[in-house]
Motif scaffolding. Structure first.
Motif, PDB file in Angstrom:
ATOM      1  N   PHE A  38       0.786  -1.128  -0.073  1.00 38.90           N
ATOM      2  CA  PHE A  38       0.107   0.016   0.105  1.00 38.90           C
ATOM      3  C   PHE A  38       0.933   1.151  -0.014  1.00 38.90           C
ATOM      4  N   ALA A  39       1.726   1.268   0.987  1.00 39.45           N
ATOM      5  CA  ALA A  39       2.697   2.541   0.816  1.00 39.45           C
ATOM      6  C   ALA A  39       3.694   2.725  -0.398  1.00 39.45           C
ATOM      7  N   TYR A  40       4.282   1.497  -0.783  1.00 44.21           N
ATOM      8  CA  TYR A  40       4.998   1.720  -1.921  1.00 44.21           C
ATOM      9  C   TYR A  40       4.421   1.811  -3.284  1.00 44.21           C
ATOM     10  N   LEU A  41       3.130   1.481  -3.280  1.00 42.23           N
ATOM     11  CA  LEU A  41       2.198   1.933  -4.456  1.00 42.23           C
ATOM     12  C   LEU A  41       2.139   3.505  -4.746  1.00 42.23           C
ATOM     13  N   PHE A  42       1.924   4.041  -3.414  1.00 37.90           N
ATOM     14  CA  PHE A  42       1.988   5.690  -3.748  1.00 37.90           C
ATOM     15  C   PHE A  42       3.311   5.856  -3.959  1.00 37.90           C
ATOM     16  N   GLY A  43       4.285   5.343  -3.386  1.00 34.00           N
ATOM     17  CA  GLY A  43       5.851   5.663  -3.927  1.00 34.00           C
ATOM     18  C   GLY A  43       6.021   5.608  -5.460  1.00 34.00           C
ATOM     19  N   LEU A  44       5.444   4.472  -5.901  1.00 39.49           N
ATOM     20  CA  LEU A  44       5.644   4.168  -7.450  1.00 39.49           C
ATOM     21  C   LEU A  44       4.841   5.433  -8.249  1.00 39.49           C
ATOM     22  N   ALA A  45       3.396   5.581  -7.683  1.00 38.68           N
ATOM     23  CA  ALA A  45       2.836   6.805  -8.415  1.00 38.68           C
ATOM     24  C   ALA A  45       3.728   8.011  -8.242  1.00 38.68           C
ATOM     25  N   ARG A  46       4.405   8.324  -7.239  1.00 37.94           N
ATOM     26  CA  ARG A  46       5.074   9.646  -7.145  1.00 37.94           C
ATOM     27  C   ARG A  46       6.378   9.644  -8.051  1.00 37.94           C
ATOM     28  N   PHE A  47       7.086   8.591  -7.982  1.00 39.96           N
ATOM     29  CA  PHE A  47       8.211   8.415  -9.127  1.00 39.96           C
ATOM     30  C   PHE A  47       7.811   8.621 -10.298  1.00 39.96           C
ATOM     31  N   CYS A  48       6.648   8.213 -10.970  1.00 35.99           N
ATOM     32  CA  CYS A  48       6.221   8.258 -12.145  1.00 35.99           C
ATOM     33  C   CYS A  48       5.832   9.587 -12.442  1.00 35.99           C
ATOM     34  N   THR A  49       4.960  10.290 -11.502  1.00 29.16           N
ATOM     35  CA  THR A  49       4.736  11.676 -11.931  1.00 29.16           C
ATOM     36  C   THR A  49       6.234  12.569 -11.948  1.00 29.16           C
ATOM     37  N   THR A  50       6.970  12.219 -10.838  1.00 22.06           N
ATOM     38  CA  THR A  50       8.429  13.243 -10.977  1.00 22.06           C
ATOM     39  C   THR A  50       9.032  13.021 -12.183  1.00 22.06           C
ATOM     40  N   ALA A  51       9.014  11.550 -12.553  1.00 15.90           N
ATOM     41  CA  ALA A  51       9.850  11.104 -13.771  1.00 15.90           C
ATOM     42  C   ALA A  51       9.507  11.851 -14.923  1.00 15.90           C
TER      43      ALA A  51
END
Length: 302
Positions: free
Chosen positions: A98-111
């Motif tokens: 759950f926590a790392y799915l939000f981390g993945l979403a943030r990484f894709c947005t910043t990338a």
């Protein structure tokens, strides 16, 4: 099966309504009529019908960022219980996913923001990553507290059934936890006092500056993903702050919807009575959230 269908329908349909309630609350505090409650739905429908414009300097990363970010947030929504109802997906250790799915979403947005080559979007991506480094420890401390109280590493037993009894046995710890999670909720969703989703000043934007080059359906995916993230983290907050269990499924669903609307009104009130923090003050506020969550964990470990 019925609960799973209702879970998915509420998750897909309700997030834009929360934005409408927040904006209407702010308008009432300001003495204005404000936009319609369903304005976010109209905006999304308009963006879906529009075309997209892509810069020659961008690659597939720019196009994939909003899609992967939305997909990750949708996946996270399947792990969180809505009120006292089990989510469609539940397994031991799902709180980490759950926590790392939000981390993945943030990484894709910043990338995607960095892929444009814009200095403004790069600045926003740097700020987003910096503040996330301070918000995520508070979230993990909070999940550790819930895991300790429930004796499980799954979100379902952590947030259903034992939440009400936990307030009786560990009320002080949960009170600190609720304060920390509310700060994280505002920060992760770029709400006042951390960010202003309505601002158009590049030098003060954090999240909004990262999506300046997006348009059309991809921009709609970003807006819907942001609303969905608010809904999912709001559900996590209300499951802890407002536990209830009537034993009647329909009543529990209605109570959950009411709790989410109350949360939206509360966010609107906070944004109406507080000014946005200066950027140097934001890390201090997030550090305070970490300290609250850490003290909450110490209280349950003693």
């Amino acid at each position: 099966m019925v609960n799973a269908v209702i879970h998915i329908l509420i998750t897909l349909l309700m997030p834009p309504l929360l934005l409408g309630v927040i904006n209407r609350t702010k308008a009432i505090f300001a003495g204005r009529t404000g936009p319609p409650l369903f304005q976010a739905y109209y905006d999304l429908a308009k963006l879906v019908r529009k075309g997209s414009v892509f810069s020659d300097t961008t690659s597939w990363v720019f196009r994939a960022g909003p899609v992967v970010g939305l997909a990750a947030t949708l996946a996270a929504s399947l792990l969180i219980p809505l009120g006292e109802h089990r989510p469609p997906l539940s397994f031991s250790g799902d709180m980490i996913l759950f926590a790392y799915l939000f981390g993945l979403a943030r990484f894709c947005t910043t990338a995607a923001a960095l892929d444009t080559g814009s200095s403004f979007e790069g600045m926003g991506a740097a700020r987003e990553a910096t503040f996330a480094c301070l918000a995520e420890p508070a979230l993990f401390f909070s999940l550790a507290v819930l895991a300790r109280l429930s004796g499980s590493l799954s979100l379902t037993p952590m947030l259903t059934g034992t939440a009400a009894t936990s307030w009786l046995s560990a009320g002080a710890s949960l009170l600190l936890l609720v304060g920390s999670l509310f700060i994280v909720l505002l920060a992760e969703n770029c709400r006042v006092p951390f960010d202003d989703p309505n601002t158009h000043l590049e030098l003060t934007m954090i999240h909004e500056v990262m999506v300046l080059d997006h348009s059309g359906p991809l921009f709609g995916a970003i807006l819907y993903g942001a609303a969905l993230k608010l809904f999912v983290l709001g559900a996590l907050f209300t499951d802890i702050a407002l536990p209830y269990a009537t034993g009647i499924p329909l009543v529990d669903w209605v109570l959950f919807v009411i709790a989410m609307l109350m949360l939206a009104v509360g966010i609107g009130m906070v944004e109406s009575v507080m000014a946005r923090l200066r950027l140097p003050k934001v890390p201090q506020m997030l550090a305070a959230a970490c300290i609250l969550a850490a003290f909450s964990l110490l209280l349950v470990l003693r």
